[in-house]
Design a protein around this motif. Structure first.
Motif, PDB file in Angstrom:
ATOM      1  N   ARG A  56     -36.739 -16.746  76.576  1.00  0.00           N
ATOM      2  CA  ARG A  56     -36.044 -16.174  75.504  1.00  0.00           C
ATOM      3  C   ARG A  56     -34.959 -15.685  75.270  1.00  0.00           C
ATOM      4  N   HIS A  57     -34.696 -15.252  75.848  1.00  0.00           N
ATOM      5  CA  HIS A  57     -33.095 -14.277  75.537  1.00  0.00           C
ATOM      6  C   HIS A  57     -31.624 -15.611  76.349  1.00  0.00           C
ATOM      7  N   GLY A  58     -32.495 -16.497  77.375  1.00  0.00           N
ATOM      8  CA  GLY A  58     -30.877 -17.100  78.088  1.00  0.00           C
ATOM      9  C   GLY A  58     -30.516 -17.469  78.681  1.00  0.00           C
ATOM     10  N   ILE A  62     -28.084 -13.079  79.793  1.00  0.00           N
ATOM     11  CA  ILE A  62     -27.193 -12.787  80.703  1.00  0.00           C
ATOM     12  C   ILE A  62     -25.390 -12.618  80.526  1.00  0.00           C
ATOM     13  N   PHE A  63     -24.588 -13.354  79.348  1.00  0.00           N
ATOM     14  CA  PHE A  63     -24.236 -12.993  79.559  1.00  0.00           C
ATOM     15  C   PHE A  63     -23.988 -11.409  78.877  1.00  0.00           C
ATOM     16  N   PHE A  64     -24.701 -10.645  78.037  1.00  0.00           N
ATOM     17  CA  PHE A  64     -24.571  -9.418  77.078  1.00  0.00           C
ATOM     18  C   PHE A  64     -24.935  -8.420  78.846  1.00  0.00           C
ATOM     19  N   SER A  65     -26.364  -8.803  79.554  1.00  0.00           N
ATOM     20  CA  SER A  65     -26.249  -7.654  80.285  1.00  0.00           C
ATOM     21  C   SER A  65     -25.539  -7.790  81.697  1.00  0.00           C
ATOM     22  N   ARG A  66     -24.502  -9.045  82.020  1.00  0.00           N
ATOM     23  CA  ARG A  66     -23.478  -8.336  82.779  1.00  0.00           C
ATOM     24  C   ARG A  66     -22.551  -8.003  82.388  1.00  0.00           C
ATOM     25  N   LEU A  67     -22.537  -7.818  81.435  1.00  0.00           N
ATOM     26  CA  LEU A  67     -21.135  -6.963  80.405  1.00  0.00           C
ATOM     27  C   LEU A  67     -21.519  -5.571  80.577  1.00  0.00           C
ATOM     28  N   LEU A  68     -22.629  -5.020  80.844  1.00  0.00           N
ATOM     29  CA  LEU A  68     -23.591  -3.654  81.098  1.00  0.00           C
ATOM     30  C   LEU A  68     -23.209  -2.978  82.170  1.00  0.00           C
ATOM     31  N   PRO A  69     -22.324  -1.640  82.505  1.00  0.00           N
ATOM     32  CA  PRO A  69     -22.494  -1.325  84.333  1.00  0.00           C
ATOM     33  C   PRO A  69     -23.487  -1.798  84.684  1.00  0.00           C
ATOM     34  N   VAL A  75     -28.653  -8.999  87.018  1.00  0.00           N
ATOM     35  CA  VAL A  75     -29.181  -9.678  86.090  1.00  0.00           C
ATOM     36  C   VAL A  75     -29.391 -11.348  87.144  1.00  0.00           C
ATOM     37  N   MET A  76     -28.825 -10.843  88.156  1.00  0.00           N
ATOM     38  CA  MET A  76     -28.454 -12.373  88.419  1.00  0.00           C
ATOM     39  C   MET A  76     -29.814 -12.151  89.386  1.00  0.00           C
ATOM     40  N   PRO A  77     -29.631 -11.690  90.750  1.00  0.00           N
ATOM     41  CA  PRO A  77     -31.350 -11.584  91.494  1.00  0.00           C
ATOM     42  C   PRO A  77     -32.571 -12.375  90.382  1.00  0.00           C
ATOM     43  N   PHE A  78     -32.846 -10.905  89.674  1.00  0.00           N
ATOM     44  CA  PHE A  78     -33.784 -11.882  88.564  1.00  0.00           C
ATOM     45  C   PHE A  78     -33.712 -12.743  88.241  1.00  0.00           C
ATOM     46  N   ALA A  79     -32.514 -13.206  87.810  1.00  0.00           N
ATOM     47  CA  ALA A  79     -32.412 -14.891  87.382  1.00  0.00           C
ATOM     48  C   ALA A  79     -32.415 -16.124  88.667  1.00  0.00           C
ATOM     49  N   GLY A  80     -32.599 -15.280  89.626  1.00  0.00           N
ATOM     50  CA  GLY A  80     -33.249 -15.901  90.852  1.00  0.00           C
ATOM     51  C   GLY A  80     -34.483 -16.167  90.784  1.00  0.00           C
ATOM     52  N   ALA A  82     -36.434 -15.763  88.901  1.00  0.00           N
ATOM     53  CA  ALA A  82     -37.367 -16.085  88.050  1.00  0.00           C
ATOM     54  C   ALA A  82     -36.866 -17.176  87.709  1.00  0.00           C
ATOM     55  N   ARG A  83     -36.110 -18.583  88.322  1.00  0.00           N
ATOM     56  CA  ARG A  83     -36.060 -19.061  88.679  1.00  0.00           C
ATOM     57  C   ARG A  83     -35.134 -19.906  87.327  1.00  0.00           C
ATOM     58  N   VAL A  84     -34.310 -19.525  87.226  1.00  0.00           N
ATOM     59  CA  VAL A  84     -33.511 -19.474  86.263  1.00  0.00           C
ATOM     60  C   VAL A  84     -32.236 -20.956  86.328  1.00  0.00           C
ATOM     61  N   SER A  85     -32.823 -22.088  86.043  1.00  0.00           N
ATOM     62  CA  SER A  85     -32.160 -23.127  86.100  1.00  0.00           C
ATOM     63  C   SER A  85     -30.301 -22.504  86.186  1.00  0.00           C
ATOM     64  N   ALA A  86     -30.039 -23.366  87.667  1.00  0.00           N
ATOM     65  CA  ALA A  86     -28.261 -22.412  87.755  1.00  0.00           C
ATOM     66  C   ALA A  86     -27.054 -22.693  86.259  1.00  0.00           C
ATOM     67  N   TRP A  87     -27.391 -23.946  85.787  1.00  0.00           N
ATOM     68  CA  TRP A  87     -26.419 -23.933  84.514  1.00  0.00           C
ATOM     69  C   TRP A  87     -26.987 -22.895  83.363  1.00  0.00           C
ATOM     70  N   ARG A  88     -27.885 -22.060  83.288  1.00  0.00           N
ATOM     71  CA  ARG A  88     -28.381 -21.441  82.159  1.00  0.00           C
ATOM     72  C   ARG A  88     -27.641 -20.273  82.895  1.00  0.00           C
ATOM     73  N   ALA A  89     -27.791 -19.751  84.265  1.00  0.00           N
ATOM     74  CA  ALA A  89     -27.914 -18.714  85.327  1.00  0.00           C
ATOM     75  C   ALA A  89     -26.221 -17.734  84.765  1.00  0.00           C
ATOM     76  N   LEU A  90     -25.268 -19.180  85.989  1.00  0.00           N
ATOM     77  CA  LEU A  90     -24.334 -19.592  86.769  1.00  0.00           C
ATOM     78  C   LEU A  90     -22.300 -19.195  85.347  1.00  0.00           C
ATOM     79  N   ILE A  91     -23.296 -20.351  83.844  1.00  0.00           N
ATOM     80  CA  ILE A  91     -21.988 -19.967  83.158  1.00  0.00           C
ATOM     81  C   ILE A  91     -22.036 -18.661  82.269  1.00  0.00           C
ATOM     82  N   PRO A  92     -23.113 -18.475  81.815  1.00  0.00           N
ATOM     83  CA  PRO A  92     -22.914 -17.021  81.441  1.00  0.00           C
ATOM     84  C   PRO A  92     -22.230 -15.791  82.449  1.00  0.00           C
ATOM     85  N   LEU A  93     -22.474 -16.237  83.609  1.00  0.00           N
ATOM     86  CA  LEU A  93     -22.076 -15.122  84.529  1.00  0.00           C
ATOM     87  C   LEU A  93     -21.024 -15.364  84.141  1.00  0.00           C
TER      88      LEU A  93
END
Length: 154
Positions: A56-58, A62-69, A75-80, A82-93
């Motif tokens: 839903r938020h894709g 991830i981008f905004f969550s990575r800005l919060l302490p 964010v990244m373990p849960f993205a993994g 949840a099987r989020v694609s690498a492009w959808r996870a690593l670019i916002p990271l």
């Protein structure tokens, strides 16, 4: 020191470690759910909900969550998991890390001659981000409690 070098090294280390955590969680995330704690934390419904939120938020989530302490680390373990694609996870990271560490490096390089100003600015930013993260944690905790109470016992 060269501010660009400091930024580049910090950014590369952050993106690299985030990508490694994502890859490990994507590959071995199901193992976590088999342990005692995992069965209670990562129930099939919880994982399905996490997957739905990432769909839903894709990338912007991830981008905004990575800005919060507090959220930066989860964010990244849960993205993994949840099987989020690498492009959808690593670019916002990479983008969020660039913004976060770019701003931090810029502030420190500009205010570096006056440590008191740097500490004051960083404390203000961290306070605001901690409040935002705390509110989000409270909202999620209340949501989980309400959801568990609403669910009939099995």
């Amino acid at each position: 020191m060269n501010a660009w070098l400091v930024f580049g090294l910090t950014w590369a280390a952050n993106v690299g470690s985030g990508a490694a955590v994502y890859a490990l969680a994507r590959r071995h995330g199901t193992v976590v759910s088999r342990g005692f704690r995992g069965r209670h934390i990562f129930t099939p419904n919880t994982v399905a909900h996490i997957e739905e939120q990432y769909r839903r938020h894709g990338a912007y989530g991830i981008f905004f969550s990575r800005l919060l302490p507090v959220w930066r680390g989860v964010v990244m373990p849960f993205a993994g998991i949840a099987r989020v694609s690498a492009w959808r996870a690593l670019i916002p990271l990479a983008l969020a890390s660039g913004v976060y560490y770019g701003a931090l490096t810029y502030l420190v390089s500009k205010l570096g001659t006056n440590l008191e100003d740097v500490v004051r600015v960083v404390q203000r930013v961290n306070t605001v981000l901690a409040v935002v993260a705390s509110v989000l944690i409270l909202v999620i905790a209340l949501w989980i409690i309400r959801r568990r109470r609403a669910r009939p016992p099995q």
